[in-house]
Write a protein that holds these residues in place. Structure first.
Motif: not given
Length: 276
Positions: A43-47, A66-70, A83-84, A99-109
């Motif tokens: 369920t990693r990739f969500v449109a 991890a979750s990569v969304i949109g 967990g990111s 580039t490494a986005i490590m555990d439980r990091a949150v990237i948002h807009v």
């Protein structure tokens, strides 16, 4: 229990386990519709609104949890760890190469309080539990564990944001500097050694991500096959009369045995701990 009794119980348990595996394989061969069972359903990739994440095919590792969304773009040889969350639902997120986005990091807009995307450059390491929200982090930067880089902030190249620092909205962190505190402020100029360590951190994360990618790509059948090989090798070694144990077991953890196994220790045999 005597040594003979222990060996008999071990032999019976091994035989039952082998029989179970054989039955499982026989059932799989009898199925009409073949399928490959994955260890973790992805369920990693969500449109979002029909826009799906775009992830480079070469060398990119996205952990199963991890979750990569949109509207997210991830470059080659980058990694999104366990967990990111990288969420481009109301704006765009761009992550460069290596580039490494490590555990439980949150990237948002951001959208409501300003139309701000998030852009992260090449050779960046974002530490565990960090937050980057509607900000820009340029090439060759380190964002420390649990640090925050907030709306409209810019971290210039060859900079380090220290552990737990909070870069407030609209702040610009100049290149070659170490910032720390809440709110974050300049502490000092980085040394040449510290600047040289920034790409090395990215390379270390890439090497480790490659190992995790191999293990996470295995399906259920591959894991079972590897377990069969391990059992075969262990049985072969135990039957070898000339086999001598090594002076120390490198897999033993603080005298408690192998991780993931039932330990032959005072934890599982408390009577051993009270013997005089």
């Amino acid at each position: 229990m005597s040594g003979m009794g222990i060996r008999m119980v071990t032999a019976v348990a091994s035989a039952i386990r082998s029989a179970g595996k054989s039955l499982d394989k026989a059932g799989a061969n009898m199925e009409v519709a073949k399928y490959s069972e994955k260890l973790v359903p992805s369920t990693r990739f969500v449109a979002v609104d029909g826009v799906a994440p775009r992830v480079a095919e070469y060398g990119t590792f996205v952990a199963p949890s991890a979750s990569v969304i949109g509207d997210v773009t991830i470059g080659r040889n980058s990694s999104i760890w366990y967990g990111s969350t990288v969420r481009g639902d109301v704006n765009t997120v761009t992550i460069g190469e290596r580039t490494a986005i490590m555990d439980r990091a949150v990237i948002h807009v951001a959208k409501i309080q300003g139309d701000l995307p998030t852009n992260i450059g090449n050779n960046v390491t974002v530490g565990a539990g960090a937050l980057i929200h509607a900000a820009t982090v340029k090439d060759l930067c380190v964002i420390g564990e649990s640090a925050q880089v907030l709306d409209g902030a810019v971290v210039e190249s060859n900079s380090i944001v220290d552990i737990g620092a909070v870069v407030t909205p609209g702040t610009v962190v100049p290149g070659g500097e170490l910032w720390a505190g809440a709110p974050a402020k300049k502490i000092r100029e980085l040394t040449a050694e510290e600047i040289a360590s920034i790409p090395q951190k990215a390379r270390d994360a890439l090497e480790l991500a490659s190992m995790h990618a191999v293990e996470n790509s295995k399906d259920y059948a591959q894991v079972l096959e590897e377990e069969d090989w391990i059992d075969f090798l262990e049985d072969t070694q135990e039957d070898d009369p000339h086999r001598t144990p090594p002076p120390g077991d490198i897999d033993d953890i603080q005298g408690m045995g192998h991780p993931g196994r039932i330990f032959n220790s005072t934890l599982t045999h408390p009577e051993e701990g009270i013997k005089k």
